[in-house]
Design an enzyme around this catalytic site. Structure first.
Site, PDB file in Angstrom:
ATOM      1  N   LYS A 146       0.816  -1.221   0.000  1.00 52.49           N
ATOM      2  CA  LYS A 146       0.000   0.000   0.000  1.00 52.49           C
ATOM      3  C   LYS A 146       0.846   1.266   0.000  1.00 52.49           C
ATOM      4  O   LYS A 146       2.031   1.237   0.282  1.00 52.49           O
ATOM      5  CB  LYS A 146      -1.000  -0.054   1.157  1.00 52.49           C
ATOM      6  CG  LYS A 146      -2.114  -1.039   0.797  1.00 52.49           C
ATOM      7  CD  LYS A 146      -3.336  -0.939   1.614  1.00 52.49           C
ATOM      8  CE  LYS A 146      -4.371  -1.916   1.034  1.00 52.49           C
ATOM      9  NZ  LYS A 146      -5.357  -2.344   1.998  1.00 52.49           N
ATOM     10  N   ARG A 168      -3.696 -10.157   4.436  1.00 51.68           N
ATOM     11  CA  ARG A 168      -4.083 -10.175   3.013  1.00 51.68           C
ATOM     12  C   ARG A 168      -2.889  -9.657   2.219  1.00 51.68           C
ATOM     13  O   ARG A 168      -2.511  -8.501   2.387  1.00 51.68           O
ATOM     14  CB  ARG A 168      -5.315  -9.277   2.821  1.00 51.68           C
ATOM     15  CG  ARG A 168      -5.853  -9.239   1.404  1.00 51.68           C
ATOM     16  CD  ARG A 168      -7.075  -8.326   1.337  1.00 51.68           C
ATOM     17  NE  ARG A 168      -7.625  -8.272   0.006  1.00 51.68           N
ATOM     18  CZ  ARG A 168      -7.141  -7.518  -0.981  1.00 51.68           C
ATOM     19  NH1 ARG A 168      -6.092  -6.749  -0.784  1.00 51.68           N
ATOM     20  NH2 ARG A 168      -7.708  -7.517  -2.168  1.00 51.68           N
TER      21      ARG A 168
HETATM   22  N1  HH2 Z   1      -7.372  -3.838   0.410  1.00 46.45           N
HETATM   23  C1  HH2 Z   1      -7.705  -3.790  -0.896  1.00 46.45           C
HETATM   24  C2  HH2 Z   1      -8.818  -4.481  -1.357  1.00 46.45           C
HETATM   25  N2  HH2 Z   1      -9.561  -5.238  -0.532  1.00 46.45           N
HETATM   26  N3  HH2 Z   1      -9.973  -6.103   1.622  1.00 46.45           N
HETATM   27  C3  HH2 Z   1      -9.665  -6.170   2.924  1.00 46.45           C
HETATM   28  N4  HH2 Z   1     -10.396  -6.925   3.757  1.00 46.45           N
HETATM   29  N5  HH2 Z   1      -8.596  -5.477   3.436  1.00 46.45           N
HETATM   30  C4  HH2 Z   1      -7.819  -4.687   2.669  1.00 46.45           C
HETATM   31  O1  HH2 Z   1      -6.874  -4.067   3.202  1.00 46.45           O
HETATM   32  C5  HH2 Z   1      -8.117  -4.595   1.275  1.00 46.45           C
HETATM   33  C6  HH2 Z   1      -9.235  -5.315   0.783  1.00 46.45           C
HETATM   34  C7  HH2 Z   1      -6.885  -2.975  -1.832  1.00 46.45           C
HETATM   35  O2  HH2 Z   1      -5.850  -3.748  -2.378  1.00 46.45           O
HETATM   36  P1  HH2 Z   1      -5.909  -4.427  -3.831  1.00 46.45           P
HETATM   37  O3  HH2 Z   1      -7.007  -5.441  -3.887  1.00 46.45           O
HETATM   38  O4  HH2 Z   1      -4.581  -4.962  -4.172  1.00 46.45           O
HETATM   39  O5  HH2 Z   1      -6.182  -3.206  -4.785  1.00 46.45           O
HETATM   40  P2  HH2 Z   1      -7.448  -2.722  -5.587  1.00 46.45           P
HETATM   41  O6  HH2 Z   1      -8.512  -2.323  -4.617  1.00 46.45           O
HETATM   42  O7  HH2 Z   1      -6.910  -1.550  -6.383  1.00 46.45           O
HETATM   43  O8  HH2 Z   1      -7.912  -3.855  -6.462  1.00 46.45           O
END
Ligand code: HH2
Length: 286
Positions: free
Chosen positions: A228, A263
């Site tokens: 992040k 995660r």
């Molecule tokens: N972070 C993201 C998405 N979903 N779910 C939970 N429970 N906790 C988190 O910290 C979290 C999440 C963001 O990361 P990522 O899926 O890699 O990115 P994007 O939202 O751009 O797909």
């Protein structure tokens, strides 16, 4: 839940908590996710990615069809279903031993994903939609209730808290109560402070240090700090793929502060680091 025999029940799966840190591997079937957008945008590539993460030691695979990165736009229901369902189905066949979670804010996507075999609904809006809680209850699956301030489009526009840890803890307590009121047992609930979702660097750091406060809620605690932006800011790495070391630092410290699950995008490296971190924090040598 008492320490020593804590479990997170998700459909037919019972995740033992506290013995070792559990790893949720991220599979984004999106063209625009912040760290891997477009890399696994076809169902075939995403299934392959998920299978690799399972082989690398992921305990659970989190399939997401909508980016919730700061400033992102929502996707339509049809598009999100088109993205996630073939991947969930594909992974149930390719790696039947690895449970699947769906990362969605839409109860329709959650319902269809459960039918396709998902055992966890990961809802970044913390179950604010009552229909989402009903779908989870009726499906008998687990749920992740995450804290987010506002909406992805605007959440990073100068987020403010009086006391971020207390406010996030109280919000999550209220969301647990709403879920339990709907008929979801506490053993099925996991909470997440939502690192980066309406938080500046100081807020994220305070929440990582504040994991013990979240543990007082009595349910499983998940932390998602992987790649992040605050890690980029602190370690001087603009490219999310260059944030591995910082992500592992955050991961092992989240564990030291009491996180049950992480995660992550980089499963192989994190699992190796956790073998060491878990041996120090939880005792034993594997
Ligand atoms: N972070 C993201 C998405 N979903 N779910 C939970 N429970 N906790 C988190 O910290 C979290 C999440 C963001 O990361 P990522 O899926 O890699 O990115 P994007 O939202 O751009 O797909």
């Amino acid at each position: 839940m008492t320490d020593g025999a804590r479990t997170w029940i998700c459909g037919d799966e019972a995740f033992a908590l506290g013995e070792r840190t559990l790893v949720m591997g991220v599979v984004n079937v999106t063209p625009d996710s912040f760290s891997d957008g477009g890399m696994f945008a076809t169902a075939e590539d995403a299934v392959q990615r998920g299978a690799t993460l399972a082989d690398e030691g992921a305990d659970l695979l989190d399939i997401g069809g909508e980016s919730t990165r700061p400033g992102s736009d929502p996707v339509s229901l049809d598009e999100e279903l088109r993205r996630v369902l073939p991947v969930i189905e594909g992974l149930r066949k390719a790696r039947p031993g690895t449970p699947v979670s769906v990362d969605t804010r839409k109860h329709e996507v959650a319902r269809a994903s459960i039918r396709a075999g998902a055992v966890v609904v990961n809802d970044v809006t913390g179950g604010r939609d009552p229909a989402m809680l009903e779908v989870v209850r009726d499906g008998g699956v687990g749920i992740v209730l995450m804290h987010m301030l506002g909406e992805p489009k605007t959440m990073q526009d100068d987020p403010r808290y009086h006391d971020v840890v207390t406010e996030v803890r109280d919000y999550l307590r209220e969301r647990i109560e709403a879920a339990v009121f709907k008929g979801i047992a506490e053993e099925r609930i996991c909470v997440d402070p939502g690192i980066g979702f309406g938080k500046n660097v100081e807020h994220n750091l305070a929440l990582l240090r504040g994991v013990p406060e979240l543990r007082t809620l009595g349910v499983a605690v998940l932390v998602g700090a992987s790649r992040k932006r605050f890690i980029g800011t602190l370690s001087g790495t603009e490219d999310p793929a260059e944030r591995l070391e910082g992500s592992i630092a955050a991961a092992v410290l989240a564990v030291a502060y009491g996180a049950d699950l992480l995660r992550v995008h980089d499963v192989k490296e994190t699992v190796r680091a956790l073998r060491v971190a878990d041996a120090i924090v939880r005792g034993g040598a594997g």
